[in-house]
Design a protein around this motif. Structure first.
Motif, mmCIF file in Angstrom:
data_model
loop_
_atom_site.group_PDB
_atom_site.id
_atom_site.type_symbol
_atom_site.label_atom_id
_atom_site.label_comp_id
_atom_site.label_asym_id
_atom_site.label_seq_id
_atom_site.Cartn_x
_atom_site.Cartn_y
_atom_site.Cartn_z
ATOM 1 N N GLU A 151 -2.650 -10.253 -5.269
ATOM 2 C CA GLU A 151 -2.059 -10.802 -6.476
ATOM 3 C C GLU A 151 -2.007 -12.324 -6.382
ATOM 4 O OE1 GLU A 151 -1.297 -9.058 -9.133
ATOM 5 O OE2 GLU A 151 -1.605 -7.106 -8.205
ATOM 6 N N MET A 198 -5.974 3.026 -1.937
ATOM 7 C CA MET A 198 -4.595 3.492 -2.112
ATOM 8 C C MET A 198 -3.862 3.240 -0.799
ATOM 9 S SD MET A 198 -5.084 7.265 -3.784
ATOM 10 C CE MET A 198 -3.399 7.671 -4.187
ATOM 11 N N ARG A 199 -2.588 2.866 -0.879
ATOM 12 C CA ARG A 199 -1.777 2.701 0.334
ATOM 13 C C ARG A 199 -0.876 3.939 0.436
ATOM 14 N NH1 ARG A 199 -0.141 -2.251 -0.065
ATOM 15 N NH2 ARG A 199 -1.309 -3.083 1.680
ATOM 16 N N LEU A 253 2.308 4.825 -1.512
ATOM 17 C CA LEU A 253 3.045 3.566 -1.606
ATOM 18 C C LEU A 253 2.510 2.689 -2.731
ATOM 19 C CD1 LEU A 253 3.425 2.723 2.196
ATOM 20 C CD2 LEU A 253 5.052 3.879 0.699
ATOM 21 N N SER A 254 1.189 2.697 -2.916
ATOM 22 C CA SER A 254 0.623 2.022 -4.094
ATOM 23 C C SER A 254 -0.713 2.657 -4.430
ATOM 24 C CB SER A 254 0.474 0.514 -3.866
ATOM 25 O OG SER A 254 -0.606 0.232 -3.028
ATOM 26 N N LEU A 255 -0.966 2.768 -5.727
ATOM 27 C CA LEU A 255 -2.205 3.395 -6.181
ATOM 28 C C LEU A 255 -3.401 2.491 -5.972
ATOM 29 C CD1 LEU A 255 -1.027 5.194 -9.422
ATOM 30 C CD2 LEU A 255 -1.805 6.239 -7.301
ATOM 31 N N LYS A 256 -3.159 1.169 -5.984
ATOM 32 C CA LYS A 256 -4.273 0.269 -5.722
ATOM 33 C C LYS A 256 -3.800 -0.965 -4.979
ATOM 34 C CE LYS A 256 -4.248 -1.824 -10.239
ATOM 35 N NZ LYS A 256 -4.989 -2.301 -11.357
ATOM 36 N N ASP A 257 -4.496 -1.245 -3.894
ATOM 37 C CA ASP A 257 -4.182 -2.380 -3.037
ATOM 38 C C ASP A 257 -5.005 -3.568 -3.515
ATOM 39 O OD1 ASP A 257 -3.109 -3.702 -0.725
ATOM 40 O OD2 ASP A 257 -5.104 -3.530 0.169
#
Length: 174
Positions: free
Chosen positions: A168, A96-97, A161-165
């Motif tokens: 992409e 997570m971020r 900031l994000s649930l998963k880094d």
């Protein structure tokens, strides 16, 4: 209608509905797929930071002979599957971020307590307050949240900031 009523009476008196083998099989297959979907959604290959496909996770689950437990939640089972898959393949929960902003007074002391729970510090800024953007293991989120809340008496902020880094885009083939 009489046969239907007697079946209904049986359900009421015995307290359970008889499920055919085909229905049960379909239900277990659906749970198996749901578990694989949760695992694929929460995990990455630690070397590439790329997510795995649901099909690949299903195949890996079959390889370790994972059997679905119909009375356990799919989320609980997915966490169990992740633990088991770690023994046979490169897999880990996606990080997570987070960004946290801590008051200057408590910032330095709290940072020392938070350090063991942080995987990677991406940026750190210290002016009137300490601002850190970092990656953590999702299992540490509650502990970090609690440390910040109690350590700043509610003055610190924690933002996901994000649930998963994950990486992409397409992989480049040489």
């Amino acid at each position: 209608p009489v046969a239907y009523l007697s079946r209904f009476d049986s359900i009421l008196s015995k307290g359970e509905l008889q499920v055919s083998d085909k229905e049960r099989h379909t239900q277990l297959e659906q749970m198996f797929r749901d578990i694989a979907t949760i695992v694929a959604d929460k995990c990455v290959n630690p070397e590439t930071k790329r997510p795995y496909t649901v099909i690949l996770i299903e195949r890996a689950m079959k390889d370790i002979h994972y059997s679905v437990k119909p009375h356990k939640s799919t989320k609980q089972q997915a966490l169990e599957v992740i633990r088991q898959l770690k023994e046979t393949m490169q897999i880990e929960r996606a990080h997570m971020r987070l960004r946290f902003i801590l008051p200057a007074k408590e910032g330095k002391k709290l940072k020392e307590k938070l350090k063991p729970l942080i995987k990677v510090i991406e940026s750190e800024d210290f002016h009137e307050q300490l601002e850190i953007v970092c990656l953590i293991d999702p299992g540490c989120f509650r502990e970090i949240d609690e440390l910040i809340r109690s350590g700043t008496k509610g003055k610190g902020t924690l933002e996901v900031l994000s649930l998963k880094d994950v990486e992409e885009g397409d992989e480049k083939l040489e």
